[in-house]
Design a protein around this motif. Structure first.
Motif, PDB file in Angstrom:
ATOM      1  N   ILE A 134       0.907  -1.389  -0.105  1.00  9.82           N
ATOM      2  CA  ILE A 134      -0.068   0.156  -0.201  1.00  9.82           C
ATOM      3  C   ILE A 134       0.681   1.491  -0.203  1.00  9.82           C
ATOM      4  O   ILE A 134       1.753   1.615   0.559  1.00  9.82           O
ATOM      5  CB  ILE A 134      -0.987   0.099   1.550  1.00  9.82           C
ATOM      6  N   VAL A 135       0.858   2.282  -0.931  1.00  3.53           N
ATOM      7  CA  VAL A 135       1.750   3.519  -1.328  1.00  3.53           C
ATOM      8  C   VAL A 135       0.442   4.650  -1.099  1.00  3.53           C
ATOM      9  O   VAL A 135      -0.933   4.455  -1.685  1.00  3.53           O
ATOM     10  CB  VAL A 135       2.530   3.009  -2.572  1.00  3.53           C
ATOM     11  N   ALA A 136       0.752   5.621  -1.392  1.00  7.20           N
ATOM     12  CA  ALA A 136      -0.123   7.204  -0.603  1.00  7.20           C
ATOM     13  C   ALA A 136       0.612   7.799  -2.048  1.00  7.20           C
ATOM     14  O   ALA A 136       1.965   8.193  -2.442  1.00  7.20           O
ATOM     15  CB  ALA A 136      -0.505   7.773   0.399  1.00  7.20           C
ATOM     16  N   ARG A 137      -0.478   9.161  -2.877  1.00  9.55           N
ATOM     17  CA  ARG A 137       0.177   9.377  -4.160  1.00  9.55           C
ATOM     18  C   ARG A 137      -0.160  10.845  -3.322  1.00  9.55           C
ATOM     19  O   ARG A 137      -1.772  11.030  -2.959  1.00  9.55           O
ATOM     20  CB  ARG A 137      -0.438   8.878  -5.137  1.00  9.55           C
ATOM     21  N   ALA A 138       0.715  11.308  -3.482  1.00  7.65           N
ATOM     22  CA  ALA A 138       0.430  12.905  -3.345  1.00  7.65           C
ATOM     23  C   ALA A 138      -0.421  13.478  -3.927  1.00  7.65           C
ATOM     24  O   ALA A 138      -0.058  13.874  -4.834  1.00  7.65           O
ATOM     25  CB  ALA A 138       2.140  13.462  -2.821  1.00  7.65           C
ATOM     26  N   ALA A 205       8.447   0.847  -5.631  1.00 10.72           N
ATOM     27  CA  ALA A 205       6.776   0.331  -5.665  1.00 10.72           C
ATOM     28  C   ALA A 205       7.275  -0.071  -3.625  1.00 10.72           C
ATOM     29  O   ALA A 205       6.485   0.499  -2.563  1.00 10.72           O
ATOM     30  CB  ALA A 205       5.572  -0.192  -5.451  1.00 10.72           C
ATOM     31  N   LEU A 206       8.093  -0.087  -3.264  1.00 10.33           N
ATOM     32  CA  LEU A 206       8.144  -0.599  -1.679  1.00 10.33           C
ATOM     33  C   LEU A 206       9.067   0.426  -1.016  1.00 10.33           C
ATOM     34  O   LEU A 206       8.609   0.806   0.183  1.00 10.33           O
ATOM     35  CB  LEU A 206       9.788  -1.978  -1.834  1.00 10.33           C
ATOM     36  N   THR A 207      10.386   0.876  -2.080  1.00  7.25           N
ATOM     37  CA  THR A 207      10.227   2.157  -0.874  1.00  7.25           C
ATOM     38  C   THR A 207       9.573   3.086  -0.937  1.00  7.25           C
ATOM     39  O   THR A 207       9.681   4.223   0.151  1.00  7.25           O
ATOM     40  CB  THR A 207      11.175   2.626  -1.756  1.00  7.25           C
ATOM     41  N   ALA A 208       9.168   3.333  -2.038  1.00  8.11           N
ATOM     42  CA  ALA A 208       7.136   4.674  -1.711  1.00  8.11           C
ATOM     43  C   ALA A 208       6.600   4.011  -0.722  1.00  8.11           C
ATOM     44  O   ALA A 208       6.461   5.263   0.160  1.00  8.11           O
ATOM     45  CB  ALA A 208       6.990   4.579  -2.998  1.00  8.11           C
ATOM     46  N   SER A 209       6.716   3.243  -0.404  1.00 11.33           N
ATOM     47  CA  SER A 209       5.544   2.569   0.847  1.00 11.33           C
ATOM     48  C   SER A 209       6.006   3.087   2.240  1.00 11.33           C
ATOM     49  O   SER A 209       5.010   2.748   3.335  1.00 11.33           O
ATOM     50  CB  SER A 209       5.393   0.611   0.871  1.00 11.33           C
ATOM     51  N   GLY A 210       7.523   3.311   2.378  1.00 17.09           N
ATOM     52  CA  GLY A 210       7.488   3.762   3.174  1.00 17.09           C
ATOM     53  C   GLY A 210       8.539   4.970   3.443  1.00 17.09           C
ATOM     54  O   GLY A 210       9.445   5.668   4.546  1.00 17.09           O
ATOM     55  N   SER A 211       8.346   5.404   2.431  1.00 19.62           N
ATOM     56  CA  SER A 211       9.206   6.743   2.680  1.00 19.62           C
ATOM     57  C   SER A 211       8.168   8.396   3.640  1.00 19.62           C
ATOM     58  O   SER A 211       7.346   8.720   2.993  1.00 19.62           O
ATOM     59  CB  SER A 211       8.441   7.780   0.934  1.00 19.62           C
ATOM     60  N   ILE A 212       8.539   8.346   4.503  1.00 25.31           N
ATOM     61  CA  ILE A 212       7.860   9.081   4.684  1.00 25.31           C
ATOM     62  C   ILE A 212       7.744  10.038   5.405  1.00 25.31           C
ATOM     63  O   ILE A 212       9.375  10.838   4.632  1.00 25.31           O
ATOM     64  CB  ILE A 212       8.343   8.717   6.980  1.00 25.31           C
ATOM     65  N   PRO A 213       7.032  11.363   5.148  1.00 27.51           N
ATOM     66  CA  PRO A 213       6.682  12.651   4.434  1.00 27.51           C
ATOM     67  C   PRO A 213       7.098  13.422   5.624  1.00 27.51           C
ATOM     68  O   PRO A 213       7.822  13.266   7.045  1.00 27.51           O
ATOM     69  CB  PRO A 213       5.002  12.466   5.028  1.00 27.51           C
ATOM     70  N   ALA A 214       8.165  14.433   5.066  1.00 27.94           N
ATOM     71  CA  ALA A 214       9.303  15.199   5.456  1.00 27.94           C
ATOM     72  C   ALA A 214      10.815  14.597   6.277  1.00 27.94           C
ATOM     73  O   ALA A 214      11.325  15.348   6.190  1.00 27.94           O
ATOM     74  CB  ALA A 214       8.352  16.163   6.207  1.00 27.94           C
ATOM     75  N   ARG A 231       4.256   8.321  -1.680  1.00 31.36           N
ATOM     76  CA  ARG A 231       5.453   8.784  -0.351  1.00 31.36           C
ATOM     77  C   ARG A 231       3.732   7.273   0.418  1.00 31.36           C
ATOM     78  O   ARG A 231       3.423   6.409   0.026  1.00 31.36           O
ATOM     79  CB  ARG A 231       3.937   9.773   0.711  1.00 31.36           C
ATOM     80  N   ASP A 232       4.844   7.561   1.842  1.00 30.21           N
ATOM     81  CA  ASP A 232       4.329   6.441   3.031  1.00 30.21           C
ATOM     82  C   ASP A 232       2.879   5.905   3.100  1.00 30.21           C
ATOM     83  O   ASP A 232       1.798   6.430   2.992  1.00 30.21           O
ATOM     84  CB  ASP A 232       4.943   7.144   3.789  1.00 30.21           C
ATOM     85  N   GLY A 233       2.258   4.938   2.527  1.00 32.57           N
ATOM     86  CA  GLY A 233       1.215   3.956   2.377  1.00 32.57           C
ATOM     87  C   GLY A 233       0.906   4.374   4.010  1.00 32.57           C
ATOM     88  O   GLY A 233      -0.211   4.210   4.192  1.00 32.57           O
TER      89      GLY A 233
END
Length: 354
Positions: A134-138, A205-214, A231-233
């Motif tokens: 699960i990923v979040a698109r900003a 996708a895996l990296t994006a799922s853990g990409s904590i905003p800021a 960004r982070d799912g």
């Protein structure tokens, strides 16, 4: 040492059939960064031991650290993959105060090490264990890397979310990257975009799922998915408040190893004490939670978290995290023992948020 919670439907099935692996077709993995270390002992035994006697398809669904764990479980040797993730994650060291670029590169390196020689192919082609990240698109200011824009965007998102989780769709889209179809039923009507995991986009996708905003850089324009900043799912699905459509057509259960007995639906809900999941979302869920007694037995009597990077020097932190990873094997042993207990239903508790 290990507390087990279950929804009403799940408990009824366990009363009838025991805690059988045949009851489950989905495993959930929550966001939480280094908190997942306390679950490593459970992760090590789930696919190789608990589900060893079954052959039915399993969905492993996760956001952020939960997605990392899902990627391990979908590899041919999930125990070895979990051990690689635990080692490289726990031994992360930064020179001075790391920048978002430094942290992002560190996570990419961890993902590469976790995959071993053939991990990506194994996940994509696994005939039984299906991975879903699960990923979040900003949207809006959340799309930008500049903190001058991103921080106000996050503040606005938090304000909208405080009013209602339904408003979160103005700031983020939920995107699910999968190796097989999976449809989410969301009580907040947050729309989901479904994308296929491929060799070309799995690490992205895996990296994006853990990409904590800021804290980390986002991942821009994931291959094969709509253009945008990902960004982070956990921003959308931190500890989950959802159902899966396939459970409308079967009577299978969800197994959910989790750090806490009381989950928070999304990242912005952590500080909203009244914001708890819908109990219907947990009707068919069995949650495995380290007991307070077990947590108190750990060094510093707590579960690891990201603040350890700031409050401990590297050698102290690594020694602490390594000991936690060792101690959690007790949870795996305890779960296997409890699962074989014919009276296990008497040891299961109702959810504390019900």
């Amino acid at each position: 040492m290990l507390d087990i919670y279950a929804g009403a439907s799940a408990l009824n099935k366990i009363k009838a059939h025991g805690l059988s692996p045949a009851l489950f077709d989905t495993i959930l993995g929550a966001s939480g960064g280094p908190k997942w270390f306390v679950l490593a002992g459970l992760d090590r035994i789930l696919i190789p031991e608990f589900f060893a006697s079954t052959s039915h398809e399993l969905n492993v669904v996760g956001s952020s650290a939960g997605a990392f764990r899902a990627a391990c479980m979908a590899q041919s040797d999930p125990r070895a993959a979990i051990d690689r993730l635990a080692h490289y994650y726990s031994h992360t060291v930064y020179d001075g105060k790391p920048t978002p670029k430094d942290i992002t590169q560190s996570v990419i390196d961890i993902m590469d090490s976790m995959m071993g020689e053939n991990g990506i192919d194994e996940i994509i082609n696994n005939p039984r264990v299906k991975a879903h990240f699960i990923v979040a698109r900003a949207k809006g200011f959340n799309r930008y890397e500049s903190k001058c824009l991103q921080i106000p965007g996050l503040a606005l998102s938090a304000g909208l979310n405080y009013g209602s989780r339904r408003f979160l769709k103005r700031s983020f889209d939920r995107v699910v990257f999968s190796t097989s179809p999976l449809e989410i039923l969301c009580p907040y009507a947050l729309p989901s975009d479904y994308q296929t995991l491929t060799k070309a986009n799995l690490i992205q996708a895996l990296t994006a799922s853990g990409s904590i905003p800021a804290i980390m850089e986002g991942v821009k324009d994931i291959v094969g998915a709509p253009k945008g900043m990902y960004r982070d799912g956990g921003v959308v699905d931190y500890h989950f408040d959802m159902q899966f459509k396939h459970h409308q057509y079967n009577d299978k259960l969800i197994l959910y190893p989790h750090f806490y007995a009381k989950p928070s639906p999304g990242w912005f809900d952590k500080s909203i004490k009244s914001r708890t999941p819908h109990i219907n979302s947990y009707d068919n869920v069995v949650m495995l939670v380290p007991s307070r007694q077990f947590v108190n037995s750990l060094p510093y009597s707590k579960i690891p978290d990201r603040t350890d990077f700031e409050t401990m020097d590297a050698s102290t932190r690594i020694a602490y995290w390594t000991e936690v990873l060792k101690q959690t094997d007790k949870l795996g042993d305890t779960f296997l023992e409890m699962a074989s207990d014919p009276n296990i239903s008497q040891r299961i508790k109702p959810f504390v948020f019900s």
